[in-house]
Design an enzyme around this catalytic site. Structure first.
Site, short mmCIF file in Angstrom:
data_model
loop_
_atom_site.label_atom_id
_atom_site.label_comp_id
_atom_site.label_asym_id
_atom_site.label_seq_id
_atom_site.Cartn_x
_atom_site.Cartn_y
_atom_site.Cartn_z
N ALA A 61 7.53 -11.48 1.07
CA ALA A 61 7.31 -12.56 2.04
C ALA A 61 5.83 -12.91 2.07
O ALA A 61 4.98 -12.08 1.72
CB ALA A 61 7.77 -12.09 3.41
N GLY A 103 10.09 -8.48 0.16
CA GLY A 103 11.10 -9.54 0.05
C GLY A 103 11.45 -9.84 -1.39
O GLY A 103 12.57 -10.29 -1.68
N GLU A 106 13.99 -7.39 -2.24
CA GLU A 106 15.20 -7.71 -1.46
C GLU A 106 15.97 -8.86 -2.11
O GLU A 106 17.20 -8.89 -2.12
CB GLU A 106 14.81 -8.06 -0.02
CG GLU A 106 14.28 -6.84 0.73
CD GLU A 106 13.79 -7.18 2.12
OE1 GLU A 106 12.82 -7.95 2.22
OE2 GLU A 106 14.37 -6.68 3.10
N GLU A 126 6.91 -2.61 3.01
CA GLU A 126 6.74 -3.21 4.35
C GLU A 126 6.17 -2.24 5.36
O GLU A 126 5.43 -2.62 6.27
CB GLU A 126 8.08 -3.76 4.86
CG GLU A 126 8.54 -5.05 4.20
CD GLU A 126 9.34 -4.82 2.93
OE1 GLU A 126 9.26 -3.71 2.36
OE2 GLU A 126 10.05 -5.75 2.51
C1 LIG Z 1 1.40 -7.79 -5.13
C2 LIG Z 1 0.23 -6.87 -5.29
C3 LIG Z 1 0.67 -5.52 -5.82
C4 LIG Z 1 -0.78 -7.51 -6.30
O1 LIG Z 1 -1.92 -6.74 -6.39
P1 LIG Z 1 -3.24 -7.31 -7.12
O2 LIG Z 1 -4.24 -6.21 -7.10
O3 LIG Z 1 -2.85 -7.89 -8.42
O4 LIG Z 1 -3.73 -8.53 -6.26
P2 LIG Z 1 -4.28 -8.56 -4.77
O5 LIG Z 1 -3.69 -7.48 -3.96
O6 LIG Z 1 -5.76 -8.67 -4.80
O7 LIG Z 1 -3.66 -9.92 -4.23
C5 LIG Z 1 -4.05 -11.17 -4.77
C6 LIG Z 1 -4.06 -12.18 -3.66
O8 LIG Z 1 -2.72 -12.37 -3.21
C7 LIG Z 1 -2.62 -12.16 -1.80
N1 LIG Z 1 -1.30 -11.57 -1.53
C8 LIG Z 1 -0.75 -10.49 -2.10
N2 LIG Z 1 0.49 -10.28 -1.65
C9 LIG Z 1 0.73 -11.27 -0.76
C10 LIG Z 1 1.83 -11.62 0.04
N3 LIG Z 1 2.97 -10.92 0.03
N4 LIG Z 1 1.70 -12.69 0.84
C11 LIG Z 1 0.59 -13.44 0.87
N5 LIG Z 1 -0.50 -13.16 0.11
C12 LIG Z 1 -0.41 -12.10 -0.69
C13 LIG Z 1 -3.73 -11.20 -1.49
O9 LIG Z 1 -4.08 -11.28 -0.14
C14 LIG Z 1 -4.83 -11.70 -2.43
O10 LIG Z 1 -5.43 -12.84 -1.86
P3 LIG Z 1 -6.84 -12.72 -1.11
O11 LIG Z 1 -7.18 -14.12 -0.81
O12 LIG Z 1 -6.61 -11.90 0.13
O13 LIG Z 1 -7.76 -12.01 -2.04
C15 LIG Z 1 -0.50 -6.69 -3.95
O14 LIG Z 1 -1.10 -7.90 -3.58
C16 LIG Z 1 0.41 -6.25 -2.84
O15 LIG Z 1 0.69 -5.08 -2.72
N6 LIG Z 1 0.85 -7.21 -2.02
C17 LIG Z 1 1.64 -6.93 -0.84
C18 LIG Z 1 3.06 -6.64 -1.20
C19 LIG Z 1 3.86 -6.44 0.06
O16 LIG Z 1 3.47 -5.70 0.93
N7 LIG Z 1 4.98 -7.11 0.15
C20 LIG Z 1 5.81 -7.08 1.32
C21 LIG Z 1 5.53 -8.24 2.16
S1 LIG Z 1 6.39 -8.16 3.70
C22 LIG Z 1 7.97 -8.63 3.31
O17 LIG Z 1 8.24 -8.92 2.20
C23 LIG Z 1 8.90 -8.70 4.49
C24 LIG Z 1 10.34 -8.84 4.12
O18 LIG Z 1 10.97 -7.59 4.06
C25 LIG Z 1 11.19 -9.60 5.11
C26 LIG Z 1 10.57 -10.68 5.85
C27 LIG Z 1 11.58 -11.25 6.79
C28 LIG Z 1 10.89 -11.98 7.86
C29 LIG Z 1 11.81 -12.12 9.01
C30 LIG Z 1 11.01 -12.32 10.23
C31 LIG Z 1 11.82 -11.95 11.44
C32 LIG Z 1 10.96 -11.68 12.61
C33 LIG Z 1 10.79 -12.89 13.42
C34 LIG Z 1 9.87 -12.69 14.53
C35 LIG Z 1 10.26 -13.55 15.63
C36 LIG Z 1 9.19 -13.66 16.59
C37 LIG Z 1 9.70 -14.14 17.87
O19 LIG Z 1 10.89 -14.30 18.03
O20 LIG Z 1 8.85 -14.32 18.75
#
Ligand SMILES: CC(C)(COP(=O)(O)OP(=O)(O)OC[C@H]1O[C@@H](n2cnc3c(N)ncnc32)[C@H](O)[C@@H]1OP(=O)(O)O)[C@@H](O)C(=O)NCCC(=O)NCCSC(=O)C[C@@H](O)CCCCCCCCCCCCC(=O)O
Ligand code: NAD
Length: 712
Positions: A61, A103, A106, A126
């Protein structure tokens, strides 16, 4: 966005396009759902492949949307999209290159088959964002892998390499070639075959014996490791739901848990840490040099001088980053021992050679000095290095607190001198403080920051002052802990409060681990204790401030901590790790208080936290005011990655903002009034100004700091 194309006549290839990690932003979700619907309704399409554009499958996500509920709610929801994918009446194959995380995995779990590149990795990280896999991952993964393996992946958030994922049954096939091509061929072979048992939402979780006992134990284990973080416990609850409830009920439970986590302060703090870690790489200096414009000299060879605790770890860290390293040590027994220790850590030679002669550093691009914390010894070494080393070589010191500029002055190349402050153990700890003195050139900083990245460190550029950022802030924290002992607390009480807050160990256990003698030596150098202090000086005052000699007295008793088997705690033998309460210490403290006319009073955990943490935070504001750190985010990165500050509390400056700056100020005022001889409790002017300007959010503090002279 998602690209949609038909290949080989019958396969719809849907490609997620959102560089750099193909995160599932609202636009991507929109595109994905439209593409899935198009594939479903096109009679020519008989199978589907989902891939990531230009390499990585999907990083999950879009974390940037999480702070904003309206962003989260715009576009179709992931759960809805993944349901459509799973329900598709045509086989869907995920083609995973690079990574499928959160995600992203997922989505792959909602597909009917998963093809992976042999170098790909997958995971549900997450939990490290203070969340759980909230788009079906907590329910589908246990159905695929069984509860044990799924719980391990979800609670630790670890990345799993393709080979292991294949063994676990998480990936169906691996390829060394073009993943999308292989997935397309496979998809065609699966066309027309039944899909029912490929839909994880249709499957029951593999049975598990003694399910209640298993989850009770899992919860206890998770609670023990979580240090107050809520997400790991919610992960266990969600997986329990997968094991005990029908799929749709499990999905409802996942949603409820996710909603609570998503809006929590802990998730906000963890997310902040995610961006703080990455933001540290974007350094700037007042001369206008920046990370993106300043060219770094390439570094391929290094020399490490001094092979004690730190030098060994630094050698390993450099060798693992691919540098060829020459390690120099004058003491023969140390050299032999270091050689064995480094080889063990590197599991072999690993491009390291050894020498007893400083001349061996002559050809190195970078020298890291890690000898005793003694200015005279270090000055002598820098003098020699200046003439021994080739022009252009960078000269770094691993000092914990000494003046970089003074060392630079011993050389003919002050612009190439800097501090590389590693943390023990240097090959494990993520933090590297890159310390520039007033004459360090931007190219030198650039080279060091680039090297830090190669070593996998979170490198933070800081300015030169005693203790730099981390150790400077630690001093008032330690000082308050000593004062609390004088006033009636015990090491156990102080440590329990800090551990409950989330530190891996309290201040006194930490002090036993690193050795009380280190601080003692520093205090002697500073003239606070030792032969330079005359007998007529009051024991508990130095330079007009309150001073606690407790640490000095402990050292005089030979209690250096774990290394001597006795410190603030008792250990079974020197070097043992399990801390036990020591009745001797209780009597020692009682006698000490009596001697100094101190009345022990009842101290609660709240006071411990406020005195220790607010004093540390206050120094953090001074660090910002003095321009030694470029931002509160950099300070927080230092504390989270170097000092064990719990991620779910964001770092000291973030924590101050979360508690409320006015409350921190009020607390400091109260404690300073009660202890006017403790200047670290006197609120610093930046904190006052921030409160006066309405306590702006942390990303706006720089506007109030503006105008201060930067040391960077
Ligand atoms: C992917 C990586 C391993 C890559 O590593 P690498 O070293 O190559 O690169 P960087 O880490 O330097 O990243 C480059 C660049 O990209 C940005 N970035 C990386 N990942 C993301 C991302 N997922 N989203 C956005 N941006 C990302 C990073 O910031 C860098 O940019 P910057 O400008 O900062 O230099 C590594 O990046 C990594 O590990 N990434 C994270 C992976 C991760 O953790 N993924 C999980 C994300 S959470 C998720 O997926 C959630 C899902 O399970 C489900 C979501 C459902 C949502 C439902 C919501 C319901 C709740 C509602 C609330 C209601 C509120 C109310 O009612 O009031
Ligand atoms: N120990 C820590 O936790 C820690 C953490 C961060 C930084 N530091 C800093 O790292 C430096 C080293 O600390 P340490 O704990 O590894 O010390 P240490 O006492 O374990 O090791 C110092 C080594 O330097 C060697 N040495 C002394 N003079 C030398 C010379 N002229 N040429 C070559 N070798 C020489 C000694 O024989 C010894 O092996 C200090 O400046 C310290 O402040 C220590």
């Amino acid at each position: 966005m998602a690209q949609y194309r038909i290949v080989s006549g019958s396969v719809a290839v849907i490609s997620i396009q959102n560089p750099p990690v193909n995160a599932l932003s609202a636009a991507v979700r929109e595109g994905l759902l439209l593409s899935v619907r198009a594939a479903a309704s096109d009679p020519l399409v008989r199978s589907v492949v989902i891939s990531g554009h230009n390499g990585p499958f999907c990083g999950g996500a879009d974390i940037k949307e999480f702070g904003n509920v309206s962003h989260l709610e715009s576009g179709p929801h992931l759960v809805e999209i993944f349901e459509s994918v799973e329900a598709l009446a045509k086989p869907v194959v995920a083609a995973i290159e690079g990574f499928a995380l959160g995600g992203g995995l997922e989505l792959a779990l909602a597909c009917h088959y998963r093809f992976g590149h042999s170098e790909a990795r997958v995971g549900l990280p997450e939990v490290s964002l203070g969340l759980l896999p909230g788009a079906g991952g907590s329910q589908r993964l246990p159905r695929l892998l069984g509860v044990r393996a799924a719980l391990d992946m979800i609670v630790t958030g670890r990345h799993v390499a393709a080979g292991e994922a294949l063994k676990l049954g998480l990936l169906d096939r691996l390829t060394d070639g073009n993943t999308v091509d292989a997935a397309v061929r496979f998809a065609q072979s699966a066309e027309g075959k039944p899909l029912d048992d490929r839909r994880l939402g249709n499957r029951p979780c593999p049975p598990l014996e003694n399910i209640d006992a298993f989850f009770e134990e899992a919860l206890i284990h998770a609670r023990g490791r979580a240090r107050g973080a809520a997400a790991p416990l919610a992960c266990v609850q969600a997986v329990r739901g997968a094991a005990t409830l029908p799929f749709l009920k499990g999905m409802e439970l996942e949603k409820r848990l996710m909603e609570t986590l998503m809006t929590s302060g802990q998730a906000q703090a963890s997310r902040y840490c995610f961006f703080t870690e990455r933001g540290a790489a974007r350094w700037t200096t007042p001369t206008g040099a920046r990370w993106d414009t300043c060219r770094a000299r390439p570094i391929s060879t290094a020399a490490v001088i001094g092979l004690g605790t730190m030098g060994r770890g630094i050698t390993v860290a450099l060798a693992r980053a691919g540098l060829s390293v020459v390690a120099v040590e004058t003491q023969e027994h140390q050299l032999d021992e270091a050689q064995r220790a480094v080889s063990r850590m590197l599991k072999g030679g690993g491009g390291v050679s050894y020498s007893a002669d400083l001349q061996a550093a002559a050809g190195a691009d970078l020298v890291v000095e890690a000898v005793f914390e003694d200015m005279a010894v270090k000055e002598e070494i820098f003098k020699q290095l200046s003439s021994v080393c080739k022009p252009g070589a960078l000269l770094a010191t691993n000092t914990s607190s000494l003046d970089i500029d003074r060392l630079a002055s011993c050389t003919l190349r002050p612009e190439q001198v800097l501090g590389l402050h590693f943390f023990a153990p240097a090959h494990v700890m993520r933090l590297l403080e890159v310390v520039s003195g007033p004459r360090t050139s931007p190219q030198t900083v650039a080279a060091a920051m680039q090297l830090g990245r190669r070593m996998g460190k979170v490198s933070v550029a800081v300015g030169n002052c005693p203790g730099f950022v981390g150790n400077r802030m630690l001093k008032p924290y330690l000082e308050q802990a000593y004062f609390l002992l004088e006033e009636g607390a015990s090491p156990e009480l102080v440590d329990a409060a800090l551990e409950e807050f989330g530190f891996p160990m309290g201040v006194f256990k930490m002090s036993d681990l690193s050795g009380l003698d280190i601080g003692w030596r520093v205090r002697k150098e500073e003239g606070l204790t030792g032969p330079g202090v005359t007998a007529d000086q009051p024991m508990r005052t130095r330079r007009g401030r309150r001073y606690s000699p407790l640490g000095d007295l402990m050292c005089e008793e030979g209690r250096y901590g774990q290394k001597t088997g006795r410190g603030w705690y008792l250990y079974d033998r020197p070097g043992a790790r399990v801390a036990r309460s020591d009745p001797w210490l209780r009597s020692f403290l009682e006698e000490y208080r009596e001697r100094h006319g101190l009345l022990a009073r009842r101290i609660d955990q709240q006071e411990v936290l406020e005195r220790c943490l607010y004093a540390l935070i206050n120094e953090g504001f001074r660090v910002l005011e003095d321009g030694v750190a470029a931002s509160p985010q950099n300070i927080d990165a230092i504390y989270v990655f170097g000092y064990g500050w719990p991620k779910h509390r964001g770092g000291p400056m973030f924590y101050a903002a979360q508690v409320g700056l006015a409350r921190v100020l009020e607390g400091l005022e109260k404690y300073h009034k009660a202890h006017p001889d403790s200047p670290h409790l006197q609120p610093c002017s930046l904190l006052r100004r921030l409160v006066a300007s309405g306590s702006p959010p942390i990303h706006k503090w720089s506007e109030v700091v503006k105008g201060h002279r930067s040391q960077l």
